[in-house]
Write a protein that holds these residues in place. Structure first.
Motif, PDB file in Angstrom:
ATOM      1  N   MET A   1       0.854  -1.161   0.000  1.00 43.65           N
ATOM      2  CA  MET A   1       0.000   0.000   0.000  1.00 43.65           C
ATOM      3  C   MET A   1       0.903   1.228   0.000  1.00 43.65           C
ATOM      4  O   MET A   1       1.932   1.253   0.654  1.00 43.65           O
ATOM      5  CB  MET A   1      -0.894  -0.012   1.236  1.00 43.65           C
ATOM      6  CG  MET A   1      -1.837   1.148   1.271  1.00 43.65           C
ATOM      7  SD  MET A   1      -3.020   1.086   2.619  1.00 43.65           S
ATOM      8  CE  MET A   1      -2.037   1.690   3.950  1.00 43.65           C
ATOM      9  N   GLU A   2       0.483   2.256  -0.743  1.00 43.24           N
ATOM     10  CA  GLU A   2       1.247   3.489  -0.762  1.00 43.24           C
ATOM     11  C   GLU A   2       0.323   4.692  -0.884  1.00 43.24           C
ATOM     12  O   GLU A   2      -0.810   4.576  -1.347  1.00 43.24           O
ATOM     13  CB  GLU A   2       2.257   3.486  -1.908  1.00 43.24           C
ATOM     14  CG  GLU A   2       1.635   3.533  -3.293  1.00 43.24           C
ATOM     15  CD  GLU A   2       2.662   3.569  -4.397  1.00 43.24           C
ATOM     16  OE1 GLU A   2       3.553   4.424  -4.355  1.00 43.24           O
ATOM     17  OE2 GLU A   2       2.557   2.734  -5.294  1.00 43.24           O
ATOM     18  N   ASP A   3       0.829   5.824  -0.454  1.00 46.85           N
ATOM     19  CA  ASP A   3       0.136   7.092  -0.589  1.00 46.85           C
ATOM     20  C   ASP A   3       0.690   7.746  -1.847  1.00 46.85           C
ATOM     21  O   ASP A   3       1.896   7.911  -1.982  1.00 46.85           O
ATOM     22  CB  ASP A   3       0.418   7.949   0.649  1.00 46.85           C
ATOM     23  CG  ASP A   3      -0.222   9.304   0.571  1.00 46.85           C
ATOM     24  OD1 ASP A   3      -1.302   9.429  -0.028  1.00 46.85           O
ATOM     25  OD2 ASP A   3       0.363  10.248   1.132  1.00 46.85           O
ATOM     26  N   SER A  14      -4.114  13.271  -2.244  1.00 46.65           N
ATOM     27  CA  SER A  14      -3.437  12.018  -2.567  1.00 46.65           C
ATOM     28  C   SER A  14      -4.374  10.858  -2.307  1.00 46.65           C
ATOM     29  O   SER A  14      -5.377  10.999  -1.618  1.00 46.65           O
ATOM     30  CB  SER A  14      -2.160  11.851  -1.742  1.00 46.65           C
ATOM     31  OG  SER A  14      -2.457  11.810  -0.371  1.00 46.65           O
ATOM     32  N   SER A  15      -4.043   9.730  -2.901  1.00 47.53           N
ATOM     33  CA  SER A  15      -4.851   8.520  -2.761  1.00 47.53           C
ATOM     34  C   SER A  15      -4.034   7.424  -2.108  1.00 47.53           C
ATOM     35  O   SER A  15      -2.817   7.374  -2.245  1.00 47.53           O
ATOM     36  CB  SER A  15      -5.297   8.007  -4.133  1.00 47.53           C
ATOM     37  OG  SER A  15      -6.197   8.887  -4.713  1.00 47.53           O
ATOM     38  N   LEU A  16      -4.727   6.529  -1.431  1.00 38.39           N
ATOM     39  CA  LEU A  16      -4.106   5.302  -0.945  1.00 38.39           C
ATOM     40  C   LEU A  16      -4.284   4.277  -2.056  1.00 38.39           C
ATOM     41  O   LEU A  16      -5.392   4.078  -2.556  1.00 38.39           O
ATOM     42  CB  LEU A  16      -4.769   4.828   0.340  1.00 38.39           C
ATOM     43  CG  LEU A  16      -4.648   5.775   1.533  1.00 38.39           C
ATOM     44  CD1 LEU A  16      -5.415   5.209   2.716  1.00 38.39           C
ATOM     45  CD2 LEU A  16      -3.206   6.015   1.899  1.00 38.39           C
ATOM     46  N   LYS A  21      -4.097   0.396  -8.139  1.00 39.45           N
ATOM     47  CA  LYS A  21      -5.500   0.737  -7.894  1.00 39.45           C
ATOM     48  C   LYS A  21      -5.656   1.636  -6.667  1.00 39.45           C
ATOM     49  O   LYS A  21      -5.223   1.284  -5.576  1.00 39.45           O
ATOM     50  CB  LYS A  21      -6.331  -0.532  -7.660  1.00 39.45           C
ATOM     51  CG  LYS A  21      -6.328  -1.486  -8.811  1.00 39.45           C
ATOM     52  CD  LYS A  21      -7.500  -1.214  -9.685  1.00 39.45           C
ATOM     53  CE  LYS A  21      -7.582  -2.306 -10.743  1.00 39.45           C
ATOM     54  NZ  LYS A  21      -8.789  -2.271 -11.474  1.00 39.45           N
ATOM     55  N   ALA A  22      -6.313   2.774  -6.867  1.00 39.29           N
ATOM     56  CA  ALA A  22      -6.654   3.649  -5.751  1.00 39.29           C
ATOM     57  C   ALA A  22      -7.890   3.076  -5.058  1.00 39.29           C
ATOM     58  O   ALA A  22      -8.851   2.702  -5.708  1.00 39.29           O
ATOM     59  CB  ALA A  22      -6.932   5.056  -6.249  1.00 39.29           C
ATOM     60  N   PHE A  23      -7.834   2.999  -3.744  1.00 39.09           N
ATOM     61  CA  PHE A  23      -8.976   2.454  -3.002  1.00 39.09           C
ATOM     62  C   PHE A  23      -9.465   3.389  -1.904  1.00 39.09           C
ATOM     63  O   PHE A  23     -10.507   3.144  -1.300  1.00 39.09           O
ATOM     64  CB  PHE A  23      -8.659   1.077  -2.405  1.00 39.09           C
ATOM     65  CG  PHE A  23      -7.602   1.115  -1.339  1.00 39.09           C
ATOM     66  CD1 PHE A  23      -7.947   1.340  -0.019  1.00 39.09           C
ATOM     67  CD2 PHE A  23      -6.271   0.929  -1.662  1.00 39.09           C
ATOM     68  CE1 PHE A  23      -6.972   1.383   0.965  1.00 39.09           C
ATOM     69  CE2 PHE A  23      -5.295   0.965  -0.683  1.00 39.09           C
ATOM     70  CZ  PHE A  23      -5.647   1.192   0.630  1.00 39.09           C
ATOM     71  N   ALA A  24      -8.765   4.485  -1.650  1.00 39.86           N
ATOM     72  CA  ALA A  24      -9.195   5.424  -0.617  1.00 39.86           C
ATOM     73  C   ALA A  24      -8.463   6.749  -0.777  1.00 39.86           C
ATOM     74  O   ALA A  24      -7.396   6.817  -1.390  1.00 39.86           O
ATOM     75  CB  ALA A  24      -8.929   4.853   0.774  1.00 39.86           C
ATOM     76  N   ALA A  85     -11.172  -3.227   1.748  1.00 34.75           N
ATOM     77  CA  ALA A  85     -11.023  -2.575   0.440  1.00 34.75           C
ATOM     78  C   ALA A  85      -9.875  -3.195  -0.347  1.00 34.75           C
ATOM     79  O   ALA A  85     -10.015  -3.464  -1.550  1.00 34.75           O
ATOM     80  CB  ALA A  85     -10.789  -1.073   0.629  1.00 34.75           C
ATOM     81  N   ILE A  86      -8.772  -3.468   0.318  1.00 33.96           N
ATOM     82  CA  ILE A  86      -7.620  -4.084  -0.359  1.00 33.96           C
ATOM     83  C   ILE A  86      -7.960  -5.473  -0.835  1.00 33.96           C
ATOM     84  O   ILE A  86      -7.566  -5.879  -1.941  1.00 33.96           O
ATOM     85  CB  ILE A  86      -6.389  -4.077   0.575  1.00 33.96           C
ATOM     86  CG1 ILE A  86      -5.881  -2.642   0.751  1.00 33.96           C
ATOM     87  CG2 ILE A  86      -5.283  -4.975   0.013  1.00 33.96           C
ATOM     88  CD1 ILE A  86      -4.813  -2.500   1.819  1.00 33.96           C
ATOM     89  N   GLU A  87      -8.720  -6.219  -0.055  1.00 33.36           N
ATOM     90  CA  GLU A  87      -9.118  -7.580  -0.460  1.00 33.36           C
ATOM     91  C   GLU A  87      -9.952  -7.563  -1.736  1.00 33.36           C
ATOM     92  O   GLU A  87      -9.986  -8.565  -2.464  1.00 33.36           O
ATOM     93  CB  GLU A  87      -9.919  -8.249   0.658  1.00 33.36           C
ATOM     94  CG  GLU A  87      -9.101  -8.633   1.861  1.00 33.36           C
ATOM     95  CD  GLU A  87      -9.953  -9.143   3.016  1.00 33.36           C
ATOM     96  OE1 GLU A  87     -11.200  -9.260   2.860  1.00 33.36           O
ATOM     97  OE2 GLU A  87      -9.373  -9.411   4.090  1.00 33.36           O
TER      98      GLU A  87
END
Length: 89
Positions: A1-3, A14-16, A21-24, A85-87
């Motif tokens: 995961m990255e910002d 910015s997105s996580l 894929k951006a998820f948050a 969300a990552i799943e």
């Protein structure tokens, strides 16, 4: 995961992301917009804030949900939702 900084924006947005894929993304220091499935939103009992300033007209069918947090117990829930969300990616 990255910002990751959002391309073309210079306002600090910015997105996580996980993979590509951006998820948050954060709306503020205590509000995260998370992409989940509609079934997860329903199962987790999440409801779009009625006083939303960023997405006041968001569809009830959206896969994005704004989650606010102010205390430690709230953060535990946010971590749980981020993992969900990552799943889904």
């Amino acid at each position: 995961m990255e910002d990751r900084a959002w391309p073309g924006r210079h306002d600090g947005f910015s997105s996580l992301c996980y993979g590509d894929k951006a998820f948050a993304h954060f709306h503020s220091d205590n509000e995260l917009d998370i992409r989940l499935t509609k079934s997860i939103i329903h199962r987790e009992g999440l409801v779009h804030p009625t006083d939303s300033k960023v997405h006041p007209n968001r569809s009830r069918n959206s896969q994005w949900i704004e989650v606010r947090f102010v205390k430690a117990a709230d953060l535990e829930r946010v971590v749980h939702l981020v993992k969900l969300a990552i799943e889904q990616i």
